[in-house]
Design an enzyme around this catalytic site. Sequence first.
Site, PDB file in Angstrom:
ATOM      1  N   HIS A 120       4.628 -45.036 -12.037  1.00  0.00           N
ATOM      2  CA  HIS A 120       4.858 -45.057 -13.491  1.00  0.00           C
ATOM      3  C   HIS A 120       3.906 -44.159 -14.271  1.00  0.00           C
ATOM      4  O   HIS A 120       4.021 -44.059 -15.488  1.00  0.00           O
ATOM      5  CB  HIS A 120       4.790 -46.499 -14.003  1.00  0.00           C
ATOM      6  N   LYS A 175      11.648 -42.333 -11.404  1.00  0.00           N
ATOM      7  CA  LYS A 175      11.352 -42.847 -12.745  1.00  0.00           C
ATOM      8  C   LYS A 175      11.322 -41.677 -13.736  1.00  0.00           C
ATOM      9  O   LYS A 175      12.373 -41.171 -14.086  1.00  0.00           O
ATOM     10  CB  LYS A 175      10.088 -43.686 -12.685  1.00  0.00           C
ATOM     11  N   SER A 189       3.291 -51.617 -13.044  1.00  0.00           N
ATOM     12  CA  SER A 189       4.705 -51.493 -13.381  1.00  0.00           C
ATOM     13  C   SER A 189       5.193 -52.544 -14.361  1.00  0.00           C
ATOM     14  O   SER A 189       6.105 -52.281 -15.140  1.00  0.00           O
ATOM     15  CB  SER A 189       5.557 -51.554 -12.112  1.00  0.00           C
TER      16      SER A 189
HETATM   17  C1  LIG Z   1       4.741 -49.305  -8.790  1.00  0.00           C
HETATM   18  C2  LIG Z   1       5.977 -48.992  -8.004  1.00  0.00           C
HETATM   19  N1  LIG Z   1       5.828 -48.517  -6.759  1.00  0.00           N
HETATM   20  C3  LIG Z   1       6.891 -48.195  -5.997  1.00  0.00           C
HETATM   21  C4  LIG Z   1       8.172 -48.372  -6.468  1.00  0.00           C
HETATM   22  C5  LIG Z   1       9.333 -48.029  -5.587  1.00  0.00           C
HETATM   23  O1  LIG Z   1       9.858 -46.805  -5.979  1.00  0.00           O
HETATM   24  P1  LIG Z   1      11.391 -46.447  -5.711  1.00  0.00           P
HETATM   25  O2  LIG Z   1      12.182 -47.099  -6.778  1.00  0.00           O
HETATM   26  O3  LIG Z   1      11.424 -44.958  -5.768  1.00  0.00           O
HETATM   27  O4  LIG Z   1      11.733 -46.987  -4.363  1.00  0.00           O
HETATM   28  C6  LIG Z   1       8.376 -48.848  -7.758  1.00  0.00           C
HETATM   29  C7  LIG Z   1       9.750 -49.008  -8.289  1.00  0.00           C
HETATM   30  O5  LIG Z   1      10.242 -50.017  -8.582  1.00  0.00           O
HETATM   31  C8  LIG Z   1       7.251 -49.191  -8.536  1.00  0.00           C
HETATM   32  O6  LIG Z   1       7.395 -49.700  -9.760  1.00  0.00           O
END
Ligand SMILES: Cc1ncc(COP(=O)(O)O)c(C=O)c1O
Length: 405
Positions: free
Chosen positions: A219, A250, A191
């Site tokens: 992502h 996203k 991310s």
């Molecule tokens: C790699 C990753 N996993 C999980 C999440 C969590 O997702 P959500 O924003 O839908 O809670 C994010 C978001 O920030 C992320 O970047």
Amino acid sequence: MTSKTHLTEPQGKLENWLDAEREALEQAGLRRHLRTVMSAPTGTINLDGRDVVLLGSNNYLGLSTHPKVIAAAVEATQIFGTGASGSRLISGNNELYTTLETNLAKVKGTEAALVFSSGYAANTSIIPVLVGEGDLILSDALNHASIIDGCRLSRATKKVYRHCDMEHLTVLLSESTTFRRRLIVTDGVFSMDGDIAPLPDICDLAAEHDAMVLVDDAHGFGVLGGNGSGTVAHFGLERTDIVQMGTFSKAVGALGGYIAGSHALIELLINRARGFIFTTGLPPATLAAANAALDVMRSAPELRQRLFSHAKCLKIALIDLGYTLLPSETQILPVVLGNPQRATSVAEVLLAEGVFAPAIRPPAVPPDTSRLRLTVMATHTEAEIQRAIDGFAAVFPEAHYPQNV
Ligand SMILES: Cc1ncc(COP(=O)(O)O)c(C=O)c1O
């Protein structure tokens, strides 16, 4: 920032220790402030009353403002109301869930899928279902915080392998044969760095050592693979034993996390995943938006082409200007600046030039790697990308001479 010394010192009144914590954050350059966005997340947004080019959104394909997606959300609200009004195991499981999970499983090529309230909830729920005491988690050093928290909740032993380092992972697997179950967990697309995990190697190692694999494709979903189905498809992996996690927050432009896998896995999650059981279902508008966005995502490869074309254009221009970017392969372009104060200062100077490029600081990234995390969207215009490049050109001296910022 909670330091260990606080645990042994008298805490005193709430406001006293809150003041001390705020001061500690300020001194470390880690104090965060909320900004107010006053428009939809398109290429140019109104931020705190000013129009600026947005390089800090995960709305990668621009689907959160797609007319079909908005229409689906409005219609669902009219039919089902604004809230689910119950947890899914009680009264919150309307037919929008069934449609979304069926479509999602098709896109992911899995037997089944289960939707959670968020990606965070999906990770913190599934990891404790897959492993517990007596088990081992092998986790990439740059995995997302929700994975880290899921690992903590599971009470399994955790070993962190160096970022994408397969030799290190091999050593850790070879040394840990006495555990009951072993789980390798990795972001698909990292991310904050934008690079892609070496999934084929990870899966080979998992097969060789009889371990499970969980991929967080937050992502990669919508962006990688032929129809946007994600990192597993990007590598053409046919294996059905990879557990795939992702999110609709996203590229899909909505909200909600998911797990895609076998019928048996989904059945167990419905019975054991605490972040699934003990929370209210998602709003109907969100489910319908995610479902409509899946359709657009599958049928619009040109969105992915534009996304990658913008990413390439911005990356080349910034490197030409002299900026140092991490070797990202995706729409996430990290400009590493070092200490948190410097990242914040450069972000502020850029904002004054009309470019919103968020500064990312610890604990979101390791110490001394504070950065601007730039993200492009398929719906940016060429003119907006050029405005962003012009902004970076204007602040270049500041970026490289921190005493000026
Ligand atoms: C790699 C990753 N996993 C999980 C999440 C969590 O997702 P959500 O924003 O839908 O809670 C994010 C978001 O920030 C992320 O970047």
